[in-house]
Design a protein around this motif. Structure first.
Motif, PDB file in Angstrom:
ATOM      1  N   GLN A  81       1.784  -5.233   2.723  1.00 27.52           N
ATOM      2  CA  GLN A  81       0.909  -4.931   1.591  1.00 27.52           C
ATOM      3  C   GLN A  81       1.205  -3.549   1.005  1.00 27.52           C
ATOM      4  OE1 GLN A  81      -3.366  -6.572   2.201  1.00 27.52           O
ATOM      5  NE2 GLN A  81      -2.593  -5.965   4.205  1.00 27.52           N
ATOM      6  N   SER A  82       1.486  -2.591   1.844  1.00 25.84           N
ATOM      7  CA  SER A  82       1.758  -1.243   1.325  1.00 25.84           C
ATOM      8  C   SER A  82       3.078  -1.218   0.567  1.00 25.84           C
ATOM      9  CB  SER A  82       1.731  -0.195   2.437  1.00 25.84           C
ATOM     10  OG  SER A  82       2.755  -0.430   3.367  1.00 25.84           O
ATOM     11  N   ASP A  83       4.063  -1.997   1.002  1.00 25.45           N
ATOM     12  CA  ASP A  83       5.326  -2.084   0.259  1.00 25.45           C
ATOM     13  C   ASP A  83       5.105  -2.725  -1.101  1.00 25.45           C
ATOM     14  OD1 ASP A  83       6.656  -0.990   2.438  1.00 25.45           O
ATOM     15  OD2 ASP A  83       7.245  -2.949   3.234  1.00 25.45           O
ATOM     16  N   TRP A  84       4.329  -3.802  -1.142  1.00 29.49           N
ATOM     17  CA  TRP A  84       4.049  -4.460  -2.426  1.00 29.49           C
ATOM     18  C   TRP A  84       3.345  -3.495  -3.360  1.00 29.49           C
ATOM     19  CZ3 TRP A  84       0.882  -8.806   0.273  1.00 29.49           C
ATOM     20  CH2 TRP A  84       1.723  -9.593   1.064  1.00 29.49           C
ATOM     21  N   PHE A  85       2.390  -2.768  -2.799  1.00 25.93           N
ATOM     22  CA  PHE A  85       1.610  -1.842  -3.623  1.00 25.93           C
ATOM     23  C   PHE A  85       2.493  -0.714  -4.149  1.00 25.93           C
ATOM     24  CE2 PHE A  85      -1.541   1.720  -3.928  1.00 25.93           C
ATOM     25  CZ  PHE A  85      -2.102   1.285  -5.115  1.00 25.93           C
ATOM     26  N   ASP A  86       3.360  -0.188  -3.298  1.00 28.19           N
ATOM     27  CA  ASP A  86       4.312   0.839  -3.763  1.00 28.19           C
ATOM     28  C   ASP A  86       5.166   0.302  -4.904  1.00 28.19           C
ATOM     29  OD1 ASP A  86       3.387   2.601  -1.831  1.00 28.19           O
ATOM     30  OD2 ASP A  86       5.063   2.228  -0.452  1.00 28.19           O
ATOM     31  N   ASP A  87       5.668  -0.925  -4.746  1.00 28.65           N
ATOM     32  CA  ASP A  87       6.484  -1.536  -5.796  1.00 28.65           C
ATOM     33  C   ASP A  87       5.685  -1.713  -7.084  1.00 28.65           C
ATOM     34  OD1 ASP A  87       8.537  -1.671  -3.943  1.00 28.65           O
ATOM     35  OD2 ASP A  87       8.314  -3.829  -3.578  1.00 28.65           O
ATOM     36  N   PHE A  99      -5.536   5.066  -7.420  1.00 24.62           N
ATOM     37  CA  PHE A  99      -5.873   3.640  -7.451  1.00 24.62           C
ATOM     38  C   PHE A  99      -7.113   3.389  -6.604  1.00 24.62           C
ATOM     39  CE2 PHE A  99      -4.953  -0.885  -7.601  1.00 24.62           C
ATOM     40  CZ  PHE A  99      -4.232  -0.996  -8.778  1.00 24.62           C
ATOM     41  N   PRO A 100      -8.012   2.513  -7.063  1.00 17.73           N
ATOM     42  CA  PRO A 100      -9.214   2.224  -6.257  1.00 17.73           C
ATOM     43  C   PRO A 100      -8.858   1.513  -4.951  1.00 17.73           C
ATOM     44  CG  PRO A 100      -9.105   0.781  -8.192  1.00 17.73           C
ATOM     45  CD  PRO A 100      -7.984   1.765  -8.317  1.00 17.73           C
ATOM     46  N   ASP A 101      -9.695   1.699  -3.949  1.00 19.09           N
ATOM     47  CA  ASP A 101      -9.492   1.052  -2.652  1.00 19.09           C
ATOM     48  C   ASP A 101      -9.692  -0.454  -2.774  1.00 19.09           C
ATOM     49  OD1 ASP A 101      -9.056   3.489  -1.414  1.00 19.09           O
ATOM     50  OD2 ASP A 101     -11.156   3.726  -0.812  1.00 19.09           O
ATOM     51  N   TRP A 102      -9.095  -1.168  -1.839  1.00 18.77           N
ATOM     52  CA  TRP A 102      -9.301  -2.615  -1.739  1.00 18.77           C
ATOM     53  C   TRP A 102     -10.797  -2.849  -1.514  1.00 18.77           C
ATOM     54  CZ3 TRP A 102      -6.757  -7.013  -2.518  1.00 18.77           C
ATOM     55  CH2 TRP A 102      -7.222  -8.184  -1.933  1.00 18.77           C
ATOM     56  N   PRO A 103     -11.392  -3.812  -2.216  1.00 18.84           N
ATOM     57  CA  PRO A 103     -12.838  -4.050  -2.064  1.00 18.84           C
ATOM     58  C   PRO A 103     -13.217  -4.428  -0.628  1.00 18.84           C
ATOM     59  CG  PRO A 103     -11.913  -5.352  -3.869  1.00 18.84           C
ATOM     60  CD  PRO A 103     -10.774  -4.722  -3.156  1.00 18.84           C
ATOM     61  N   ARG A 104     -14.146  -3.719  -0.081  1.00 17.35           N
ATOM     62  CA  ARG A 104     -14.593  -3.962   1.295  1.00 17.35           C
ATOM     63  C   ARG A 104     -15.091  -5.402   1.428  1.00 17.35           C
ATOM     64  NH1 ARG A 104     -15.777  -0.343   5.073  1.00 17.35           N
ATOM     65  NH2 ARG A 104     -16.005   1.327   3.571  1.00 17.35           N
ATOM     66  N   GLY A 105     -14.585  -6.087   2.433  1.00 21.11           N
ATOM     67  CA  GLY A 105     -15.014  -7.448   2.715  1.00 21.11           C
ATOM     68  C   GLY A 105     -14.335  -8.521   1.877  1.00 21.11           C
ATOM     69  N   ALA A 106     -13.478  -8.145   0.952  1.00 18.56           N
ATOM     70  CA  ALA A 106     -12.812  -9.144   0.105  1.00 18.56           C
ATOM     71  C   ALA A 106     -11.779  -9.916   0.925  1.00 18.56           C
ATOM     72  CB  ALA A 106     -12.136  -8.471  -1.084  1.00 18.56           C
ATOM     73  N   ALA A 107     -11.739 -11.213   0.708  1.00 19.32           N
ATOM     74  CA  ALA A 107     -10.739 -12.049   1.391  1.00 19.32           C
ATOM     75  C   ALA A 107      -9.348 -11.679   0.887  1.00 19.32           C
ATOM     76  CB  ALA A 107     -11.021 -13.527   1.103  1.00 19.32           C
ATOM     77  N   ALA A 114      -4.093 -10.139  -6.804  1.00 14.92           N
ATOM     78  CA  ALA A 114      -3.717 -10.014  -8.215  1.00 14.92           C
ATOM     79  C   ALA A 114      -4.847  -9.377  -9.030  1.00 14.92           C
ATOM     80  CB  ALA A 114      -3.361 -11.383  -8.787  1.00 14.92           C
ATOM     81  N   ARG A 115      -6.073  -9.808  -8.760  1.00 20.77           N
ATOM     82  CA  ARG A 115      -7.236  -9.264  -9.481  1.00 20.77           C
ATOM     83  C   ARG A 115      -7.393  -7.770  -9.189  1.00 20.77           C
ATOM     84  NH1 ARG A 115     -11.560 -12.264  -7.457  1.00 20.77           N
ATOM     85  NH2 ARG A 115     -10.976 -13.937  -8.863  1.00 20.77           N
ATOM     86  N   TRP A 116      -7.222  -7.376  -7.926  1.00 23.19           N
ATOM     87  CA  TRP A 116      -7.346  -5.971  -7.546  1.00 23.19           C
ATOM     88  C   TRP A 116      -6.300  -5.120  -8.260  1.00 23.19           C
ATOM     89  CZ3 TRP A 116      -3.948  -3.265  -4.004  1.00 23.19           C
ATOM     90  CH2 TRP A 116      -4.383  -1.973  -3.694  1.00 23.19           C
ATOM     91  N   LEU A 117      -5.057  -5.595  -8.281  1.00 25.22           N
ATOM     92  CA  LEU A 117      -4.005  -4.852  -8.990  1.00 25.22           C
ATOM     93  C   LEU A 117      -4.336  -4.712 -10.465  1.00 25.22           C
ATOM     94  CD1 LEU A 117      -0.782  -6.424  -7.423  1.00 25.22           C
ATOM     95  CD2 LEU A 117      -1.770  -4.176  -6.904  1.00 25.22           C
TER      96      LEU A 117
END
Length: 129
Positions: A81-87, A99-107, A114-117
């Motif tokens: 996930q960190s590699d994808w995010f860096d890319d 960038f905002p943090d991943w939503p707590r508790g999100a599947a 995709a929505r988070w990005l």
């Protein structure tokens, strides 16, 4: 050690085969269409590319689906996930640090990723304006 690797590899391949058997594998255009309510087309295309690469390792006719939980349904290393995010940050010229943090508790579904990005990119664009 070799025996453990062989066992794990076989288990992961069975996991990919099981996922392929229980749902359709959309093509690129259908995948982007399925995500059209969740993110922009360029983000959907980026997500298609990263997950298509991940899924290709298992030698199964399987493409990503928005509702796949990529940490539960597929044998994907969570550190990827960190590699994808860096890319993503490089490709879309967004700030990793802001960038905002991943939503707590999100599947950890492909759709949520995709929505988070997309949401994060929009938030940073509004902040910069």
């Amino acid at each position: 050690y070799l025996l453990l690797w062989a066992y794990t590899s076989r288990k992961w391949k069975r996991q990919a085969v099981a996922l392929a058997a229980r749902r359709l594998s959309p093509d690129r255009n259908h995948f982007i269409e399925l995500l059209s309510d969740d993110c922009e087309g360029d983000v959907a295309a980026f997500v298609w590319e990263i997950f298509t690469e991940e899924y290709s390792h298992w030698g199964v006719e399987l493409t990503p689906h928005p509702d796949d939980d990529y940490l539960e349904d597929m044998p994907i290393d969570p550190e990827n996930q960190s590699d994808w995010f860096d890319d993503f940050c490089v490709a879309f010229a967004v700030s990793y640090d802001d960038f905002p943090d991943w939503p707590r508790g999100a599947a950890t579904t492909v759709r949520n990723y995709a929505r988070w990005l997309s949401d994060g990119r929009r938030l940073l664009a509004r902040s910069a304006a």
